[in-house]
Write a protein that holds these residues in place. Sequence first.
Motif, mmCIF file in Angstrom:
data_model
loop_
_atom_site.group_PDB
_atom_site.id
_atom_site.type_symbol
_atom_site.label_atom_id
_atom_site.label_comp_id
_atom_site.label_asym_id
_atom_site.label_seq_id
_atom_site.Cartn_x
_atom_site.Cartn_y
_atom_site.Cartn_z
ATOM 1 N N MET A 1 0.797 -1.270 0.031
ATOM 2 C CA MET A 1 0.125 -0.077 0.103
ATOM 3 C C MET A 1 0.965 1.431 -0.155
ATOM 4 N N THR A 2 0.312 2.299 -0.471
ATOM 5 C CA THR A 2 0.987 3.571 -0.684
ATOM 6 C C THR A 2 1.325 4.201 0.741
ATOM 7 N N TRP A 3 0.514 4.052 1.718
ATOM 8 C CA TRP A 3 0.944 4.623 3.280
ATOM 9 C C TRP A 3 1.867 3.740 3.673
ATOM 10 N N ASP A 4 1.848 2.484 3.513
ATOM 11 C CA ASP A 4 2.745 1.662 4.239
ATOM 12 C C ASP A 4 4.185 1.929 3.498
ATOM 13 N N ALA A 5 4.393 2.282 2.362
ATOM 14 C CA ALA A 5 5.541 2.500 1.491
ATOM 15 C C ALA A 5 6.012 3.812 1.928
ATOM 16 N N PHE A 6 5.050 4.871 2.330
ATOM 17 C CA PHE A 6 5.389 6.100 2.932
ATOM 18 C C PHE A 6 6.082 5.987 4.183
ATOM 19 N N LEU A 7 5.525 5.367 5.240
ATOM 20 C CA LEU A 7 5.927 4.907 6.497
ATOM 21 C C LEU A 7 7.303 4.389 6.595
ATOM 22 N N GLN A 8 7.723 3.314 5.490
ATOM 23 C CA GLN A 8 8.902 2.715 5.431
ATOM 24 C C GLN A 8 9.864 3.475 5.093
ATOM 25 N N ALA A 9 9.426 4.683 4.017
ATOM 26 C CA ALA A 9 10.568 5.480 3.403
ATOM 27 C C ALA A 9 10.702 6.495 4.681
ATOM 28 N N ASP A 10 9.950 6.788 5.401
ATOM 29 C CA ASP A 10 10.126 7.711 6.635
ATOM 30 C C ASP A 10 11.302 7.197 7.461
ATOM 31 N N ALA A 11 11.119 5.875 7.855
ATOM 32 C CA ALA A 11 11.911 5.273 8.692
ATOM 33 C C ALA A 11 13.252 5.051 7.983
ATOM 34 N N ASP A 12 13.550 4.532 6.889
ATOM 35 C CA ASP A 12 14.430 4.288 6.118
ATOM 36 C C ASP A 12 15.544 5.719 5.784
ATOM 37 N N TYR A 13 14.717 6.772 5.502
ATOM 38 C CA TYR A 13 15.657 7.824 5.405
ATOM 39 C C TYR A 13 15.996 8.395 6.747
ATOM 40 N N ALA A 14 15.297 8.356 7.807
ATOM 41 C CA ALA A 14 15.715 8.681 9.012
ATOM 42 C C ALA A 14 16.825 7.993 9.705
ATOM 43 N N ALA A 15 17.009 6.764 9.413
ATOM 44 C CA ALA A 15 18.143 5.882 9.557
ATOM 45 C C ALA A 15 19.315 6.325 8.688
ATOM 46 N N LEU A 16 19.093 6.575 7.419
ATOM 47 C CA LEU A 16 19.955 6.300 6.557
ATOM 48 C C LEU A 16 20.883 7.746 6.706
ATOM 49 N N PHE A 17 19.988 8.940 7.245
ATOM 50 C CA PHE A 17 20.685 10.150 7.434
ATOM 51 C C PHE A 17 20.870 10.467 8.957
ATOM 52 N N ASP A 18 20.790 9.441 9.572
ATOM 53 C CA ASP A 18 20.997 9.539 11.132
ATOM 54 C C ASP A 18 20.089 10.818 11.644
ATOM 55 N N HIS A 19 18.863 10.905 11.233
ATOM 56 C CA HIS A 19 18.081 12.197 11.462
ATOM 57 C C HIS A 19 17.495 12.442 12.865
ATOM 58 N N ARG A 20 17.636 13.363 13.419
ATOM 59 C CA ARG A 20 17.124 13.476 14.886
ATOM 60 C C ARG A 20 16.247 14.881 15.002
ATOM 61 N N PRO A 21 15.094 14.795 14.466
ATOM 62 C CA PRO A 21 14.485 15.935 14.399
ATOM 63 C C PRO A 21 14.329 16.701 15.976
ATOM 64 N N ALA A 22 14.178 18.115 15.748
ATOM 65 C CA ALA A 22 13.890 18.967 16.965
ATOM 66 C C ALA A 22 12.378 19.388 17.029
ATOM 67 N N VAL A 23 11.932 19.472 15.885
ATOM 68 C CA VAL A 23 10.605 19.720 15.749
ATOM 69 C C VAL A 23 9.689 18.984 14.428
ATOM 70 N N VAL A 24 8.484 18.873 14.384
ATOM 71 C CA VAL A 24 7.598 18.474 13.488
ATOM 72 C C VAL A 24 6.675 19.307 12.704
ATOM 73 N N ALA A 25 7.027 19.510 11.675
ATOM 74 C CA ALA A 25 6.308 20.370 10.673
ATOM 75 C C ALA A 25 5.256 19.756 9.901
ATOM 76 N N VAL A 26 3.841 20.163 10.212
ATOM 77 C CA VAL A 26 2.804 19.480 9.303
ATOM 78 C C VAL A 26 1.919 20.649 8.637
ATOM 79 N N ASP A 27 1.110 20.176 7.610
ATOM 80 C CA ASP A 27 0.118 20.905 7.070
ATOM 81 C C ASP A 27 -0.836 21.634 8.271
ATOM 82 N N LEU A 28 -1.595 22.483 8.092
ATOM 83 C CA LEU A 28 -2.262 23.048 9.001
ATOM 84 C C LEU A 28 -3.524 22.426 9.018
#
Length: 323
Positions: A1-28
């Motif tokens: 599913m597209t949503w499952d792929a999105f969640l996996q990509a989110d996790a993969d890129y966070a791990a790949l770039f060792d990303h530790r966000p300080a804030v989360v931005a979303v649409d209003l």
Amino acid sequence: MTWDAFLQADADYAALFDHRPAVVAVDLHPDFRASRHGAERAEGAGLRLEPVQHHHAHLATCLAENLWPRDGGPVAGIILDGLGLGPDGPVWGGELLLGDYAGFTRHAWLRPAPLIGGDRAQAEPWRNALMRLDQAGVGDWADTLFPTAPRDLARQAAARGINAPLSSSAGRLFDAVAACLGLCPDRQGYEGEGARRLEALARPASGSAALPLPQSGGEIAPAPLFAALHQGLRDGTPVAALAHGFHTALARAFAAPARDLVARGEAAAVALSGGCFQNALLHDLTVAALSGLPVLIHRTTPANDGGLALGQALIAAARQESH
């Protein structure tokens, strides 16, 4: 599913770039799936959540692509797209903003019309045309154009405000004009089909007179434009000329107040963003109407929602500085 792929990509890129966000931005808009995901992620990680208005994010994305400095001053942003929740409640989509990464004010907008059936208005252009023609006082033409559509029910829904949010969407304005000219009035195969066909129809009619699209007190009123469409067809004006006249009118209607902001020294440049600027004809006509001014455009990031995350991130970063 597209949503499952999105969640996996989110996790993969966070791990790949060792990303530790300080804030989360979303649409209003709180009901967008990505907004809900961001809110859940922020809550789970104990991070601050930054809701960002949709069209402000479009403006910030264009500024970022053009390397506009943090202290570069406000820019007049012509933001034309399908929809985005406005901070005042109604759905926006045809806006002139004055702002930068940190904030914005709204200076001009298309007069809103009800989106009959909510998301169904995006798929069935007759719904947008019906509302615009009723506003223009030529509702009887809608009865001729769309004889099999449930017009009475749609009008009742609009009058009672039932699943009929007000919207200033430029994308839905394109749908309405396309439907009036006979382009996929009943249903679109994809969002923007009517607009794409309208652009193709208009291109050979270069130099056609602009249709009327007057502004008063910041509100740009489409009613005279639809009355002119009706009269033009009755007079035998070629549909290509009317299609081109619409594009010219929309470009000039937003370029004029943007030019005024620059002339008054309130804006240092003009930025063009939003999915409607994937329409090359509208883009070129708007740039022409802004001749002599610094104009910021998209070249590498998408003008549509594909570029929103960049603007959201920079707005959140600008707010972070102020905390």
